[in-house]
Design a protein around this motif. Structure first.
Motif, PDB file in Angstrom:
ATOM      1  N   ALA A  27      11.558  11.405 -45.831  1.00 62.38           N
ATOM      2  CA  ALA A  27      12.586  10.456 -46.265  1.00 62.38           C
ATOM      3  C   ALA A  27      13.185   9.805 -45.023  1.00 62.38           C
ATOM      4  CB  ALA A  27      13.660  11.168 -47.081  1.00 62.38           C
ATOM      5  N   ARG A  28      14.097   8.896 -45.253  1.00 58.93           N
ATOM      6  CA  ARG A  28      14.866   8.266 -44.182  1.00 58.93           C
ATOM      7  C   ARG A  28      16.347   8.532 -44.459  1.00 58.93           C
ATOM      8  NH1 ARG A  28      12.773   5.917 -39.576  1.00 58.93           N
ATOM      9  NH2 ARG A  28      14.217   4.165 -39.712  1.00 58.93           N
ATOM     10  N   ARG A  29      17.077   8.927 -43.410  1.00 55.30           N
ATOM     11  CA  ARG A  29      18.496   9.220 -43.555  1.00 55.30           C
ATOM     12  C   ARG A  29      19.229   8.833 -42.260  1.00 55.30           C
ATOM     13  NH1 ARG A  29      17.122  10.011 -48.067  1.00 55.30           N
ATOM     14  NH2 ARG A  29      17.667  11.689 -49.504  1.00 55.30           N
ATOM     15  N   PRO A  30      20.517   8.495 -42.356  1.00 58.28           N
ATOM     16  CA  PRO A  30      21.319   8.322 -41.140  1.00 58.28           C
ATOM     17  C   PRO A  30      21.598   9.681 -40.513  1.00 58.28           C
ATOM     18  CG  PRO A  30      22.681   8.024 -43.097  1.00 58.28           C
ATOM     19  CD  PRO A  30      21.273   8.184 -43.578  1.00 58.28           C
ATOM     20  N   VAL A  31      21.304   9.813 -39.220  1.00 62.57           N
ATOM     21  CA  VAL A  31      21.439  11.085 -38.507  1.00 62.57           C
ATOM     22  C   VAL A  31      22.077  10.831 -37.150  1.00 62.57           C
ATOM     23  CG1 VAL A  31      20.214  13.086 -37.577  1.00 62.57           C
ATOM     24  CG2 VAL A  31      19.366  11.972 -39.650  1.00 62.57           C
ATOM     25  N   GLU A  32      22.944  11.732 -36.712  1.00 64.50           N
ATOM     26  CA  GLU A  32      23.521  11.629 -35.379  1.00 64.50           C
ATOM     27  C   GLU A  32      22.464  12.016 -34.345  1.00 64.50           C
ATOM     28  OE1 GLU A  32      27.769  12.678 -33.257  1.00 64.50           O
ATOM     29  OE2 GLU A  32      26.824  14.231 -34.473  1.00 64.50           O
ATOM     30  N   MET A  33      22.140  11.073 -33.474  1.00 65.82           N
ATOM     31  CA  MET A  33      21.097  11.264 -32.484  1.00 65.82           C
ATOM     32  C   MET A  33      21.646  11.027 -31.083  1.00 65.82           C
ATOM     33  SD  MET A  33      18.458  11.869 -34.508  1.00 65.82           S
ATOM     34  CE  MET A  33      16.903  11.535 -33.643  1.00 65.82           C
ATOM     35  N   LEU A  34      21.044  11.698 -30.108  1.00 68.72           N
ATOM     36  CA  LEU A  34      21.427  11.514 -28.708  1.00 68.72           C
ATOM     37  C   LEU A  34      20.546  10.434 -28.101  1.00 68.72           C
ATOM     38  CD1 LEU A  34      23.079  12.469 -26.220  1.00 68.72           C
ATOM     39  CD2 LEU A  34      21.143  13.978 -25.685  1.00 68.72           C
ATOM     40  N   LEU A  75      14.739   8.547 -26.660  1.00 67.38           N
ATOM     41  CA  LEU A  75      14.572   8.232 -25.243  1.00 67.38           C
ATOM     42  C   LEU A  75      14.307   6.743 -25.058  1.00 67.38           C
ATOM     43  CD1 LEU A  75      12.351  11.260 -24.137  1.00 67.38           C
ATOM     44  CD2 LEU A  75      14.848  11.083 -24.165  1.00 67.38           C
ATOM     45  N   LEU A  76      15.269   6.052 -24.461  1.00 66.38           N
ATOM     46  CA  LEU A  76      15.092   4.646 -24.114  1.00 66.38           C
ATOM     47  C   LEU A  76      14.669   4.487 -22.662  1.00 66.38           C
ATOM     48  CD1 LEU A  76      18.129   3.029 -25.966  1.00 66.38           C
ATOM     49  CD2 LEU A  76      15.831   3.535 -26.823  1.00 66.38           C
ATOM     50  N   VAL A  77      14.521   5.611 -21.960  1.00 61.27           N
ATOM     51  CA  VAL A  77      14.025   5.630 -20.578  1.00 61.27           C
ATOM     52  C   VAL A  77      12.942   6.690 -20.490  1.00 61.27           C
ATOM     53  CG1 VAL A  77      16.165   4.803 -19.520  1.00 61.27           C
ATOM     54  CG2 VAL A  77      15.828   7.254 -19.883  1.00 61.27           C
ATOM     55  N   ASN A  78      12.085   6.576 -19.524  1.00 63.40           N
ATOM     56  CA  ASN A  78      11.034   7.557 -19.323  1.00 63.40           C
ATOM     57  C   ASN A  78      11.585   8.767 -18.577  1.00 63.40           C
ATOM     58  OD1 ASN A  78       8.409   8.728 -19.157  1.00 63.40           O
ATOM     59  ND2 ASN A  78       8.245   7.943 -17.055  1.00 63.40           N
ATOM     60  N   GLN A 105      26.816  16.355 -17.070  1.00 60.04           N
ATOM     61  CA  GLN A 105      26.469  15.003 -17.498  1.00 60.04           C
ATOM     62  C   GLN A 105      26.713  13.997 -16.376  1.00 60.04           C
ATOM     63  OE1 GLN A 105      28.804  14.306 -21.031  1.00 60.04           O
ATOM     64  NE2 GLN A 105      27.996  16.126 -22.062  1.00 60.04           N
ATOM     65  N   GLN A 106      27.836  14.148 -15.700  1.00 58.78           N
ATOM     66  CA  GLN A 106      28.174  13.221 -14.613  1.00 58.78           C
ATOM     67  C   GLN A 106      27.210  13.372 -13.439  1.00 58.78           C
ATOM     68  OE1 GLN A 106      32.252  14.485 -14.069  1.00 58.78           O
ATOM     69  NE2 GLN A 106      33.055  12.860 -15.392  1.00 58.78           N
ATOM     70  N   LEU A 107      26.775  14.596 -13.166  1.00 59.16           N
ATOM     71  CA  LEU A 107      25.820  14.819 -12.083  1.00 59.16           C
ATOM     72  C   LEU A 107      24.469  14.191 -12.421  1.00 59.16           C
ATOM     73  CD1 LEU A 107      25.201  16.164  -9.365  1.00 59.16           C
ATOM     74  CD2 LEU A 107      24.586  18.239 -10.612  1.00 59.16           C
ATOM     75  N   ILE A 108      24.042  14.312 -13.679  1.00 64.80           N
ATOM     76  CA  ILE A 108      22.790  13.679 -14.103  1.00 64.80           C
ATOM     77  C   ILE A 108      22.884  12.165 -13.945  1.00 64.80           C
ATOM     78  CG2 ILE A 108      21.309  13.231 -16.096  1.00 64.80           C
ATOM     79  CD1 ILE A 108      22.032  16.031 -17.105  1.00 64.80           C
ATOM     80  N   GLU A 109      24.015  11.597 -14.330  1.00 66.18           N
ATOM     81  CA  GLU A 109      24.202  10.148 -14.197  1.00 66.18           C
ATOM     82  C   GLU A 109      24.154   9.723 -12.733  1.00 66.18           C
ATOM     83  OE1 GLU A 109      27.432   6.616 -15.289  1.00 66.18           O
ATOM     84  OE2 GLU A 109      27.809   8.696 -15.900  1.00 66.18           O
ATOM     85  N   LYS A 110      24.807  10.473 -11.860  1.00 64.23           N
ATOM     86  CA  LYS A 110      24.853  10.127 -10.437  1.00 64.23           C
ATOM     87  C   LYS A 110      23.490  10.274  -9.784  1.00 64.23           C
ATOM     88  CE  LYS A 110      27.122  11.398  -6.085  1.00 64.23           C
ATOM     89  NZ  LYS A 110      28.134  12.296  -5.455  1.00 64.23           N
ATOM     90  N   GLN A 111      22.769  11.363 -10.101  1.00 62.67           N
ATOM     91  CA  GLN A 111      21.512  11.642  -9.406  1.00 62.67           C
ATOM     92  C   GLN A 111      20.331  10.873  -9.991  1.00 62.67           C
ATOM     93  OE1 GLN A 111      20.911  15.758  -8.563  1.00 62.67           O
ATOM     94  NE2 GLN A 111      18.747  15.541  -8.043  1.00 62.67           N
ATOM     95  N   PHE A 112      20.335  10.665 -11.318  1.00 60.25           N
ATOM     96  CA  PHE A 112      19.163  10.064 -11.962  1.00 60.25           C
ATOM     97  C   PHE A 112      19.454   8.712 -12.612  1.00 60.25           C
ATOM     98  CE2 PHE A 112      18.532  14.698 -12.089  1.00 60.25           C
ATOM     99  CZ  PHE A 112      17.344  14.792 -11.383  1.00 60.25           C
ATOM    100  N   GLY A 113      20.721   8.342 -12.699  1.00 61.96           N
ATOM    101  CA  GLY A 113      21.071   7.044 -13.267  1.00 61.96           C
ATOM    102  C   GLY A 113      20.851   6.932 -14.758  1.00 61.96           C
ATOM    103  N   ILE A 114      20.972   8.044 -15.484  1.00 58.06           N
ATOM    104  CA  ILE A 114      20.803   8.021 -16.936  1.00 58.06           C
ATOM    105  C   ILE A 114      22.004   8.693 -17.607  1.00 58.06           C
ATOM    106  CG2 ILE A 114      18.282   7.936 -16.928  1.00 58.06           C
ATOM    107  CD1 ILE A 114      18.243  10.934 -17.391  1.00 58.06           C
ATOM    108  N   VAL A 115      22.287   8.260 -18.819  1.00 59.29           N
ATOM    109  CA  VAL A 115      23.386   8.832 -19.585  1.00 59.29           C
ATOM    110  C   VAL A 115      22.915   9.052 -21.025  1.00 59.29           C
ATOM    111  CG1 VAL A 115      25.193   7.760 -18.195  1.00 59.29           C
ATOM    112  CG2 VAL A 115      24.276   6.546 -20.183  1.00 59.29           C
ATOM    113  N   GLY A 116      23.662   9.856 -21.739  1.00 55.60           N
ATOM    114  CA  GLY A 116      23.399  10.064 -23.149  1.00 55.60           C
ATOM    115  C   GLY A 116      24.626   9.710 -23.966  1.00 55.60           C
ATOM    116  N   LYS A 117      24.411   9.174 -25.131  1.00 57.93           N
ATOM    117  CA  LYS A 117      25.525   8.901 -26.038  1.00 57.93           C
ATOM    118  C   LYS A 117      25.071   9.184 -27.462  1.00 57.93           C
ATOM    119  CE  LYS A 117      24.577   3.908 -26.370  1.00 57.93           C
ATOM    120  NZ  LYS A 117      25.148   2.554 -26.230  1.00 57.93           N
TER     121      LYS A 117
END
Length: 204
Positions: A191-198, A32-35, A57-69
């Motif tokens: 440990a530490r590993r590369p992981v696909e994260m949202l 989470l880079l936003v609260n 996803q598009q509705l969340i972006e329009k209503q709250f101004g946040i996206v996930g990648k």
């Protein structure tokens, strides 16, 4: 299952919960880079016959101004490994079932694994992680590094603990670590590993 077609409904859920459902992510996968406040709570329905994830996803972006990648990030993980002590708890698949007169388990149960109380039959190590819901207690990626590729039967009793011994999560995690070691001869190693994260951030 194509998660883009996954239909869902939520009543009185947080924005984070909706975000996770829209991107078909687990809580431990979210960076989470936003609260995302716990309140207010929301109701939602996502039930288009096809392609329901992208419109949500598009509705969340329009209503709250946040996206996930989705990004691959180096992150803290736990590695499931065999401990030094061999407790002999992992039995060849089907052997425990036969000893309990349950040799008539169907093909679906034998392929995916099945449980009857504390007895678990035909599970791989990845299946064991899911069946014991380890990520409910350890909210981070858990990878199997036991080197065991077969299915197994095993008996495991979920641990209990004294709530007065310290912070809930810390005490619960130690109880699970002890139970995994004592009952199954398994350990969780940081440990530490590369992981696909949202990665959740403000829309640009």
């Amino acid at each position: 299952t194509n998660y883009n077609d996954f239909q869902s409904i939520g009543l009185g859920v947080t924005l984070k919960n909706i975000m996770l459902r829209a991107y078909y992510a687990q809580p431990w996968q979210a960076v989470l880079l936003v609260n995302l406040p716990q309140k207010p709570l929301y109701d939602y329905v996502s039930d288009l016959p096809h392609g329901t994830a992208l419109p949500l996803q598009q509705l969340i972006e329009k209503q709250f101004g946040i996206v996930g990648k989705w990004e691959t990030r180096e992150t803290d993980v736990l590695l499931l490994k065999l401990s030094d002590r061999n407790v002999g708890a992992l039995k060849p698949a089907g052997s425990l079932a036969r000893s309990m007169n349950m040799a008539n388990l169907g093909a679906f149960d034998r392929w995916h694994g099945t449980s009857r109380g504390d007895a678990h039959f035909y599970f791989t190590m990845d299946g064991l992680i899911k069946e014991l819901r380890l990520q409910d207690t350890f909210p981070m990626p858990i990878f199997d590094e036991t080197g065991l590729t077969n299915q197994f039967d095993f008996v495991f009793k979920n641990p209990t603990w004294n709530y007065d011994k310290g912070p809930y999560q810390q005490v619960a995690q130690q109880a699970w670590k002890d139970a995994l070691s004592n009952q199954l001869g398994l350990q969780l190693v940081p440990a530490r590993r590369p992981v696909e994260m949202l990665v959740v951030e403000k829309a640009k």
